[in-house]
Design an enzyme around this catalytic site. Structure first.
Site, PDB file in Angstrom:
ATOM      1  N   GLU A 141       0.849  -1.202   0.000  1.00 53.36           N
ATOM      2  CA  GLU A 141       0.000   0.000   0.000  1.00 53.36           C
ATOM      3  C   GLU A 141       0.885   1.253   0.000  1.00 53.36           C
ATOM      4  OE1 GLU A 141      -4.265   0.198   1.793  1.00 53.36           O
ATOM      5  OE2 GLU A 141      -3.038   1.243   3.247  1.00 53.36           O
TER       6      GLU A 141
ATOM      7  N   HIS B  32       7.114 -26.927   2.428  1.00 51.62           N
ATOM      8  CA  HIS B  32       6.334 -28.027   1.850  1.00 51.62           C
ATOM      9  C   HIS B  32       5.214 -27.495   0.966  1.00 51.62           C
ATOM     10  CE1 HIS B  32       8.522 -30.902   4.316  1.00 51.62           C
ATOM     11  NE2 HIS B  32       8.526 -29.929   5.214  1.00 51.62           N
TER      12      HIS B  32
ATOM     13  N   LYS C 184     -13.768   1.152  -4.142  1.00 50.65           N
ATOM     14  CA  LYS C 184     -14.767   1.479  -3.112  1.00 50.65           C
ATOM     15  C   LYS C 184     -15.955   2.193  -3.748  1.00 50.65           C
ATOM     16  CE  LYS C 184     -11.516   2.397   0.710  1.00 50.65           C
ATOM     17  NZ  LYS C 184     -11.017   3.434   1.608  1.00 50.65           N
TER      18      LYS C 184
HETATM   19  O1  LIG Z   1      -8.909   3.057   9.822  1.00 57.16           O
HETATM   20  P1  LIG Z   1      -9.776   3.285   8.633  1.00 57.16           P
HETATM   21  O2  LIG Z   1     -10.012   4.727   8.363  1.00 57.16           O
HETATM   22  O3  LIG Z   1     -11.067   2.521   8.772  1.00 57.16           O
HETATM   23  O4  LIG Z   1      -9.023   2.736   7.360  1.00 57.16           O
HETATM   24  C1  LIG Z   1      -8.715   1.385   7.243  1.00 57.16           C
HETATM   25  C2  LIG Z   1      -7.778   1.122   6.099  1.00 57.16           C
HETATM   26  O5  LIG Z   1      -8.361   1.510   4.884  1.00 57.16           O
HETATM   27  C3  LIG Z   1      -7.380   2.070   4.017  1.00 57.16           C
HETATM   28  O6  LIG Z   1      -7.618   3.422   3.921  1.00 57.16           O
HETATM   29  C4  LIG Z   1      -7.405   1.476   2.662  1.00 57.16           C
HETATM   30  O7  LIG Z   1      -8.666   1.138   2.246  1.00 57.16           O
HETATM   31  C5  LIG Z   1      -6.061   1.788   4.726  1.00 57.16           C
HETATM   32  O8  LIG Z   1      -5.056   2.626   4.385  1.00 57.16           O
HETATM   33  C6  LIG Z   1      -6.461   1.842   6.143  1.00 57.16           C
HETATM   34  O9  LIG Z   1      -5.519   1.231   6.956  1.00 57.16           O
END
Ligand SMILES: O=P(O)(O)OC[C@H]1O[C@](O)(CO)[C@@H](O)[C@@H]1O
Length: 550
Positions: free
Chosen positions: A356, A387, A515
């Protein structure tokens, strides 16, 4: 401002030339060991209780010198210092990157926009400590008076992977009487599996989300609350739900009282947040003293990273070796082989940390980086991996560097297991490096009395090319201090690689598009209509869901 593509820079060109020369000379790692009896001493070092042997890489002293020149050309130290001093190096989000401040001792003032964040950090740590002590001593109880026996962390990504990995890794240090659970996946099977194991009367839910808007976490949080309210009333929520978030209004809107919120700040990235209140499940699982030791171990690595010269700086060296393997030798992935069963979540944790952070190709100039950036991270614990996928490491056409990680002293008393485990760990890196030549295989088969026909059939299959690079990282034991230092080592390694490539390792725009599209598709699934803008594959898949529901 003029911009020189990385591969056109003098230091990179020097490295490229050097790599070509090594290749032409047919220099292999095993030859380098033959030529230099003190290679292990030359290419190993200790820092913050972590030992790194990097002698089994395809490098010479010249390689190391050229890599150090490359680091200087890319102003790695300057960028490191900018990070520690609170400059807003996460420039796409205009944020400082100061997870290191979370583990600094008290009274080491650091200001951002005029605010002393050291004091704020220690206020939240004190709040966490007080809470943990109340839960452990039974002062904090569930609504019906039962002590808390189960802690369920609901969070995803950085709000899950770090705390989950640490709780598992340090289970030998766990406080008796508290069982930790982690729910991240929005797939209902995940929450259902945990809810079916716990008693609402003695369960504490931690809703961990920096933004408190992440759809996966919010859905799980609402479902957990609804489940709880089947057994208790809304007035009882305050004994069973706390939040870790920087979004106070959203926490309040969810129904969690301000005094049950543990805050943190926008200068803590999700994947760097286990040191903040996101570590609350760790502190509840291990006790606050062990949580503090974890922070202290990381701080010791921070100090080393800030002070050691490039040539002896473990995070910078590890990063440079990764750059050499990725960009000069063309290795697309890095495998993490932890020879400690309690570190089985470590590769998964590192996946987010590294991929990431550095799974990007646009640099600070808005240009595409013209060399390969972050590798694919994958792995499992030894000896399980041996294995499963080690066949690929030894004989496939891809060269995959491996980081072997082991602790010298185990947390159990099964001495025989530990020696055999370490023997396997060391043997794998030796086999990857040495390989086995046609001559060796032939002699072996002749000694076994095989016929010439059998030998010629089997020979090519039993040759190992060798010359496959690896690092070995040793801890004296997997303690909170050492784990803290190990995690900080990888955090800084990843940051340094970002500095080399000139990318922003601290944002994550790449996760946004999916998303947004999921929301649109979810709308279609709910409404029964299908947007005409969908491609025929997506529309066809949506139709399958509808047909299954009939
Ligand atoms: O703590 P939050 O705001 O729920 O985000 C959770 C995770 O989602 C992300 O933004 C990625 O979707 C990550 O970087 C982060 O760790």
């Amino acid at each position: 401002m003029s911009f020189t593509p990385l591969s056109d820079t003098p230091a990179y060109k020097q490295l490229q030339l050097h790599q070509q020369q090594m290749h032409q000379q047919g220099l292999e790692i095993s030859h380098l060991f033959d030529q230099q009896s003190d290679r292990f001493t030359q290419f190993s070092l200790s820092a913050a209780g972590v030992f790194l042997d990097y002698s089994k890489n395809r490098i010479t002293e010249t390689t190391k010198e050229l890599l150090c020149d490359f680091a200087r050309q890319q102003q790695v130290e300057l960028q490191r210092d900018a990070m520690f001093s609170g400059e807003k190096i996460n420039f796409t989000e205009q944020r400082a990157v100061l997870h290191t401040a979370l583990r600094a001792p008290s009274n080491t003032p650091q200001r951002i926009d005029g605010i002393d964040i050291n004091a704020e950090v220690h206020m939240v740590l004190a709040q966490m400590q007080a809470f943990v002590e109340k839960v452990h001593s039974g002062v904090w109880r569930g609504a019906s008076g039962l002590v808390i026996t189960d802690v369920v962390n609901i969070g995803i990504g950085g709000s899950d992977l770090g705390p989950k990995m640490v709780c598992q890794a340090l289970r030998s240090f766990a406080h008796q009487g508290i069982q930790s659970h982690f729910v991240s996946n929005l797939d209902g099977h995940a929450l259902d599996a945990v809810l079916s194991q716990v008693n609402p009367a003695s369960t504490l839910f931690i809703i961990s989300s920096k933004t408190f808007t992440t759809a996966d976490t919010m859905l799980n949080a609402h479902s957990a609350r609804a489940w709880f309210l089947q057994h208790f009333s809304a007035a009882d929520l305050s004994r069973h739900f706390v939040a870790v978030s920087s979004n106070q209004p959203a926490v309040q809107a969810f129904g969690i009282a301000p005094e049950n919120r543990f805050g943190f700040w926008d200068w803590v990235g999700g994947r760097y947040s286990l040191w903040s209140a996101i570590g609350l499940p760790i502190a509840l699982s291990l006790g606050f003293a062990h949580f503090r030791a974890l922070l202290d171990g990381a701080h010791a690595m921070d100090v080393h990273f800030q002070q050691a010269p490039i040539e002896q700086n473990m995070p910078i060296l590890l990063a440079m070796l990764g750059i050499w393997n990725r960009d000069l030798l063309g290795c697309g992935s890095l495998s993490i082989a932890a020879y400690h069963h309690d570190l089985r979540a470590f590769p998964n944790y590192l996946q987010q940390l590294d991929m990431e952070s550095n799974g990007k190709r646009i640099n600070h100039h808005g240009q595409t980086v013209d060399v390969a950036t972050g590798p694919i991270i994958w792995g499992d614990v030894g000896t399980n991996g041996q294995h499963a996928y080690f066949q690929h490491l030894h004989q496939s056409s891809d060269i995959t560097p491996v980081d072997f990680i082991a602790a010298l002293r185990p947390q159990h008393h099964l001495a025989e297991h530990q020696l055999m485990l370490l023997a396997n760990c060391f043997a794998q890196s030796q086999a990857l490096m040495r390989g086995k030549t046609a001559q060796q295989v032939t002699t072996e088969m002749q000694t076994q009395g095989m016929s010439d026909e059998q030998i010629s059939l089997l020979l090519p299959h039993r040759i190992f090319a060798g010359n496959r690079p690896s690092n070995t990282i040793l801890l004296d034991e997997l303690s909170p201090m050492r784990l803290g230092a190990l995690i900080a080592l990888y955090e800084h390694k990843v940051a340094v690689q970002g500095f080399f490539w000139g990318i922003n390792s601290f944002d994550q725009w790449g996760v946004e598009l999916g998303k947004v599209l999921a929301k649109a598709i979810e709308g279609d699934l709910h409404s029964g209509t299908t947007a005409t803008s969908h491609d025929s594959s997506t529309a066809g898949l949506i139709a399958k869901v509808r047909a299954a529901g009939k």
